[in-house]
Write an enzyme that holds these catalytic residues in place. Structure first.
Site, short mmCIF file in Angstrom:
data_model
loop_
_atom_site.label_atom_id
_atom_site.label_comp_id
_atom_site.label_asym_id
_atom_site.label_seq_id
_atom_site.Cartn_x
_atom_site.Cartn_y
_atom_site.Cartn_z
N LYS A 170 0.86 -1.18 0.00
CA LYS A 170 0.00 0.00 0.00
C LYS A 170 0.90 1.23 0.00
O LYS A 170 1.70 1.42 0.90
CB LYS A 170 -0.91 0.00 1.23
CG LYS A 170 -1.77 1.25 1.32
CD LYS A 170 -2.79 1.14 2.41
CE LYS A 170 -3.59 2.42 2.51
NZ LYS A 170 -4.60 2.36 3.56
N LYS A 203 -2.13 -1.54 -3.86
CA LYS A 203 -2.99 -0.36 -3.82
C LYS A 203 -2.17 0.90 -3.91
O LYS A 203 -1.15 0.98 -3.21
CB LYS A 203 -3.75 -0.41 -2.49
CG LYS A 203 -4.65 0.75 -2.22
CD LYS A 203 -5.24 0.58 -0.85
CE LYS A 203 -6.08 1.80 -0.56
NZ LYS A 203 -6.62 1.78 0.76
C1 PBG Z 1 -7.22 3.58 5.65
C2 PBG Z 1 -7.56 3.34 4.24
C3 PBG Z 1 -7.40 4.25 3.19
C4 PBG Z 1 -7.95 3.66 2.06
C5 PBG Z 1 -8.41 2.40 2.43
N1 PBG Z 1 -8.15 2.21 3.79
C6 PBG Z 1 -6.88 5.63 3.19
C7 PBG Z 1 -5.55 5.90 3.72
O1 PBG Z 1 -4.70 5.02 3.88
O2 PBG Z 1 -5.32 7.06 4.02
C8 PBG Z 1 -8.03 4.32 0.72
C9 PBG Z 1 -9.12 3.85 -0.17
C10 PBG Z 1 -9.42 4.74 -1.31
O3 PBG Z 1 -8.81 5.81 -1.52
O4 PBG Z 1 -10.34 4.38 -2.06
N2 PBG Z 1 -6.40 2.71 6.30
#
Ligand code: PBG
Length: 339
Positions: free
Chosen positions: A207, A260
């Site tokens: 991520k 992601k």
């Molecule tokens: C939080 C989380 C995020 C997303 C999924 N879980 C945001 C972040 O890490 O700030 C992003 C999902 C999206 O942008 O569609 N842990």
């Protein structure tokens, strides 16, 4: 995957004409390498407190936050369209937020109630849950903050308890999105110890610290209050590190690993696909959705075509599962095409 160019004794053109297999619809269908199916989609759902609420998210046109009473109808609709999994996120009122994410462990918290509702409404549907502290954190960070630092090991302890609480409420798969070190092993150990041996883990393994999460943070009011997430989410410049994270999560017991965001990271999807033996999911995140929607609203892109082309690209890159805000629209389109 390897591409072989064979020597051709007759030379290439005109004995070789690539267009022969593109000539008719039938030929194009016959030679299609990758397909989409609604069962590959994971539909993210935003849940809020309240009644009769279907709250539009400004930066995600066509997407809504649902109160529990309206969630049931949405779930039934998704299942009828062939979608087999949802990924739950909750918007937590400010007064329930603190540094420890205490509300995340509340057995009657919004997430826990949402899980129970979905399992009661559509027991066959696979319920996945977001495991991270940011919606619950007064700092908007995915972990506990001490002296301006997001502390790893203390956070992992809370995450394991949070995952257990989701399992107790009936979650099929918990999805830690926090990027703390060692959390997959810790969550697995806790679930096993409490006899939740069938509860799966989908690890957000690679991520990235991405600007494409912006609209999501609007949706959940979860933007970091100070700094950014670069000490835990990955550097967009790196790919070796993604492979390492995915392999570690596989070893720690992840049942599915995730990359992601999606489209800007297709090379990572491919590399991870070839480095692990568990299913790989990709998350087409809020900013990717917003870009397509905004361009379509301006008449600059055909929304349906942009949606399907991007989803297909994930399959071509090697993704088994696709978390996408287009899940319902794409499933509807695929279902209509078949009938
Ligand atoms: C939080 C989380 C995020 C997303 C999924 N879980 C945001 C972040 O890490 O700030 C992003 C999902 C999206 O942008 O569609 N842990």
């Amino acid at each position: 995957m390897s591409i072989r160019i064979l020597p051709n004794p007759q030379g290439s053109f005109p004995s070789i004409r690539g267009r022969r297999t593109r000539l008719t619809h039938a030929l194009r269908e016959m030679t299609t390498e990758h397909h989409l199916d609604p069962a590959m989609f994971i539909a993210p759902l935003f849940v809020v407190e309240g009644k009769n609420t279907r709250d539009p998210i400004v930066s995600m046109p066509g997407y809504f936050r649902f109160s529990l009473d309206l969630l049931a109808a949405e779930i039934k609709e998704l299942y009828a369209l062939g979608i087999r999994s949802v990924l739950l996120f909750v918007k937590v009122p400010d007064e329930r937020k603190d540094n420890q994410g205490t509300e995340a462990l509340n057995p009657d918290g919004l997430m826990q109630r949402a899980i129970r509702l979905v399992k009661e409404t559509q027991p066959e549907l696979c319920v996945m849950t977001d495991v991270a502290l940011d919606p619950y954190s007064s700092f908007g960070h995915d972990g506990i903050v001490e002296n301006g630092e997001i502390v790893n090991d203390e956070t992992v302890e809370v995450l394991a308890r949070m995952a257990l609480s989701h399992a107790q409420a009936g979650a099929d798969i918990v999805a830690p999105s926090d990027m703390m070190d060692g959390r997959i092993a810790a969550i697995r150990k806790t679930l096993e110890a409490e006899d939740y041996i069938h509860t799966g883990i989908m690890a957000y393994s690679a991520k990235y610290a991405s600007c494409f999460y912006g609209p999501f943070r609007d949706a959940l009011d979860s933007a970091p209050g100070f700094g950014d997430k670069k000490t835990y989410q990955m550097n967009p410049a790196n790919i070796r590190e993604a492979i390492r994270e995915a392999q570690l999560d596989e070893q720690e017991g992840a049942d599915i690993v995730m990359v992601k965001p999606g489209l800007p990271y297709l090379d990572v999807v491919r590399a991870v696909r070839e480095s692990v033996n568990v299913p790989v999911s990709v998350y087409q995140v809020s900013g990717e959705y917003a870009m397509i929607k905004a361009a379509a609203q301006n008449g600059w892109l055909n929304e349906e075509q942009a949606m399907m082309e991007s989803l297909l690209a994930f399959r071509r890159a090697g993704a088994d599962l696709i978390a996408t805000y287009f899940a319902k629209d794409a499933a509807r389109l695929l279902t209509n095409l078949q009938t």
